[in-house]
Design a protein around this motif. Structure first.
Motif, PDB file in Angstrom:
ATOM      1  N   GLU A  31       0.716  -1.102   0.038  1.00  0.00           N
ATOM      2  CA  GLU A  31       0.172   0.405  -0.149  1.00  0.00           C
ATOM      3  C   GLU A  31       0.790   0.983  -0.319  1.00  0.00           C
ATOM      4  O   GLU A  31       1.288   1.918   1.025  1.00  0.00           O
ATOM      5  CB  GLU A  31      -1.125   0.218   1.419  1.00  0.00           C
ATOM      6  N   THR A  32       0.961   1.897  -1.195  1.00  0.00           N
ATOM      7  CA  THR A  32       2.111   3.082  -1.737  1.00  0.00           C
ATOM      8  C   THR A  32       1.192   3.790  -2.563  1.00  0.00           C
ATOM      9  O   THR A  32       0.811   3.496  -3.259  1.00  0.00           O
ATOM     10  CB  THR A  32       3.852   2.727  -1.137  1.00  0.00           C
ATOM     11  N   THR A  41      10.875  11.100  -1.297  1.00  0.00           N
ATOM     12  CA  THR A  41      12.604  10.391  -1.545  1.00  0.00           C
ATOM     13  C   THR A  41      12.968  10.694  -2.720  1.00  0.00           C
ATOM     14  O   THR A  41      14.053  10.503  -3.176  1.00  0.00           O
ATOM     15  CB  THR A  41      11.783   8.879  -1.866  1.00  0.00           C
ATOM     16  N   CYS A 116      26.741   1.652   1.816  1.00  0.00           N
ATOM     17  CA  CYS A 116      26.786   3.261   1.330  1.00  0.00           C
ATOM     18  C   CYS A 116      28.071   3.790   0.658  1.00  0.00           C
ATOM     19  O   CYS A 116      28.148   3.986  -0.206  1.00  0.00           O
ATOM     20  CB  CYS A 116      25.653   3.743   1.157  1.00  0.00           C
ATOM     21  N   ARG A 155       7.317  -1.413   4.218  1.00  0.00           N
ATOM     22  CA  ARG A 155       6.973  -0.177   2.489  1.00  0.00           C
ATOM     23  C   ARG A 155       7.634   1.066   3.090  1.00  0.00           C
ATOM     24  O   ARG A 155       8.173   1.557   2.096  1.00  0.00           O
ATOM     25  CB  ARG A 155       5.296  -0.419   2.665  1.00  0.00           C
ATOM     26  N   SER A 156       8.337   0.656   4.821  1.00  0.00           N
ATOM     27  CA  SER A 156       8.915   1.606   4.730  1.00  0.00           C
ATOM     28  C   SER A 156      10.725   1.340   4.175  1.00  0.00           C
ATOM     29  O   SER A 156      11.203   2.739   4.036  1.00  0.00           O
ATOM     30  CB  SER A 156       9.005   1.643   6.253  1.00  0.00           C
ATOM     31  N   LEU A 160      12.644   1.679  -1.460  1.00  0.00           N
ATOM     32  CA  LEU A 160      13.508   2.696  -1.452  1.00  0.00           C
ATOM     33  C   LEU A 160      14.141   1.622  -2.085  1.00  0.00           C
ATOM     34  O   LEU A 160      15.937   3.106  -3.097  1.00  0.00           O
ATOM     35  CB  LEU A 160      13.943   3.049  -0.063  1.00  0.00           C
ATOM     36  N   GLY A 223      13.696   4.840   9.898  1.00  0.00           N
ATOM     37  CA  GLY A 223      14.126   5.602   9.179  1.00  0.00           C
ATOM     38  C   GLY A 223      14.567   7.546   9.290  1.00  0.00           C
ATOM     39  O   GLY A 223      15.703   8.020   8.724  1.00  0.00           O
ATOM     40  N   ASN A 261      17.471   9.582  -1.223  1.00  0.00           N
ATOM     41  CA  ASN A 261      16.527  11.009  -1.151  1.00  0.00           C
ATOM     42  C   ASN A 261      17.106  12.019  -1.988  1.00  0.00           C
ATOM     43  O   ASN A 261      18.372  12.962  -1.064  1.00  0.00           O
ATOM     44  CB  ASN A 261      16.269  10.569   0.097  1.00  0.00           C
ATOM     45  N   ILE A 264      18.032  14.376   0.943  1.00  0.00           N
ATOM     46  CA  ILE A 264      19.087  14.457   1.664  1.00  0.00           C
ATOM     47  C   ILE A 264      20.410  14.990   0.816  1.00  0.00           C
ATOM     48  O   ILE A 264      20.707  15.420   0.922  1.00  0.00           O
ATOM     49  CB  ILE A 264      19.656  13.050   2.358  1.00  0.00           C
ATOM     50  N   GLY A 319      25.779   5.129   4.800  1.00  0.00           N
ATOM     51  CA  GLY A 319      25.265   4.811   5.097  1.00  0.00           C
ATOM     52  C   GLY A 319      25.546   4.071   6.831  1.00  0.00           C
ATOM     53  O   GLY A 319      26.100   4.358   6.982  1.00  0.00           O
TER      54      GLY A 319
END
Ligand code: UT7
Length: 331
Positions: A31-32, A41, A116, A155-156, A160, A223, A261, A264, A319
């Motif tokens: 659900e997004t 993002t 990252c 979904r969170s 991404l 997050g 993102n 950021i 990261g």
């Protein structure tokens, strides 16, 4: 001008063919919405590797591109350094699978695990090995199959990330060469490890049926907390890179930030006083490919001629770990 010991002589990227858009999440019951993901993002789509498009497969595609552009054969590579948080197997390193795949028979090969920031850590290691006299030519890869370690029911986080690889050849400079790695910076803070991590499935808590059922072998992220640290530490990394290269923001032709993102990225650019017209963004097409994001972007900007010989490029990453790092190069 700061004398340099090593420079990037070729770049390449390797991406899976399947494009998974924000609208595609509906087909797997998430659900997004494109609107939510784009607003928070800047991501519109990402690549997702098939069963055969492994971390090593993407790394090899990127490596071949970099080797072709540098005019370097597999036999000329002294060391392969592969940054990944998603090795194909836990033992041996994916770098040795890549060594075998390329037929780089003279090369040492090892993985770097710094999430990252890993590819920036890896070029720093390569530069140091060249400076010490140990090697002349390194293949430095960032390759990630993030789709294999994210929780596709959360979904969170699942919206991404994406899969991909980027690679460069780093070589010893000839005397008087103007191109080169002008500065590097690396830092970490393990006290914050549990804000972005995979709790179980490693040697401390080897895989069990329960772990799989509870999905605690997959990426968990706080997050909002990560966001705050990302802005702060990427800003510090940008300052440090400029200080050690003895450069000002105005000397930077292009900033390539880690692509996690857009908010950021914008905050980092603002802190560094670099206008967004001098910042490369491709997170909309690839999502967060962890340590592959900067080398993929570097290959794109050179291919698109956004930068070229003589350009000064600053790269900044943050990261899991946390780790953060930066580098300034002259092409
Ligand atoms: O590589 C470096 C590592 N990672 C990062 O840099 C990521 C850093 N963090 C972020 O980018 C942001 O924190 C996110 C994009 C992950 C999340 O944005 P946020 O503005 O911090 O949202 P949030 O987590 O506070 O969630 C806000 C709301 C929540 O609903 P309620 O509790 O307010 O009703 C979430 O349940 O948004 C909801 N939500 C979603 N809604 C639609 C969370 N994920 C989604 C989703 N679609 N995919």
């Amino acid at each position: 001008m700061i004398p340099t010991v090593a420079r990037i002589t070729g770049t390449g990227r390797g991406l899976p063919s399947r494009i998974f858009t924000n609208d595609d999440f509906a087909s797997i019951g998430i659900e997004t919405s494109d609107e939510w993901i784009m607003e928070r993002t800047g991501i519109h789509e990402r690549r997702i590797g098939s069963e055969t498009e492994t971390t090593c497969w993407m790394a090899a595609a990127a490596a071949r591109g970099a080797m072709a552009k540098a005019g370097v054969t597999a036999g000329e590579i002294d060391t392969i350094i592969l940054s990944t948080a998603t090795p194909d197997r836990l033992l041996p390193a994916t770098a040795v699978d890549l060594q075998a795949e390329l037929g780089a028979t003279r090369a040492a090969a090892f993985d770097v695990s710094a999430a990252c920031s890993g590819w920036l850590y890896a070029i720093t290691i390569a530069e140091g090995m060249i400076a010490s006299g140990a090697i002349d030519t390194a293949l430095v890869v960032g390759a990630e199959k993030m789709s294999a370690i994210i929780d596709w029911t959360d979904r969170s986080t699942c919206v991404l990330f994406g899969d991909g690889a980027g690679a460069v050849i780093v070589q010893r400079n000839k005397a008087g060469e103007k191109a080169g790695i002008l500065s590097t910076f690396m830092r970490s803070d393990g006290c914050l490890a549990n804000l972005l991590y995979r709790p179980d499935g490693g040697a401390a808590h080897p895989m069990t049926k329960e772990i799989v059922e509870n999905r605690t072998h997959l990426v968990k992220m706080a997050g909002r907390e990560v966001f705050k640290h990302a802005v702060r530490e990427m800003s510090e990394a940008a300052d440090r890179a400029l200080d050690s290269a003895k450069l000002r923001s105005a000397d930077i032709d292009l900033l390539i930030p880690h692509q996690a993102n857009t908010r950021i990225i914008e905050a980092t650019a603002k802190h560094a006083s670099i206008p967004m017209s001098k910042v490369y963004v491709n997170v909309d097409r690839f999502g967060n490919t962890s340590s592959a994001s900067i080398p993929i972007a570097l290959d794109e900007v050179i291919e698109k001629k956004i930068v070229g010989p003589g350009s000064t490029v600053m790269m900044v990453a943050f990261g899991a770990g946390f780790t953060w790092a930066s580098a300034i190069i002259r092409l």
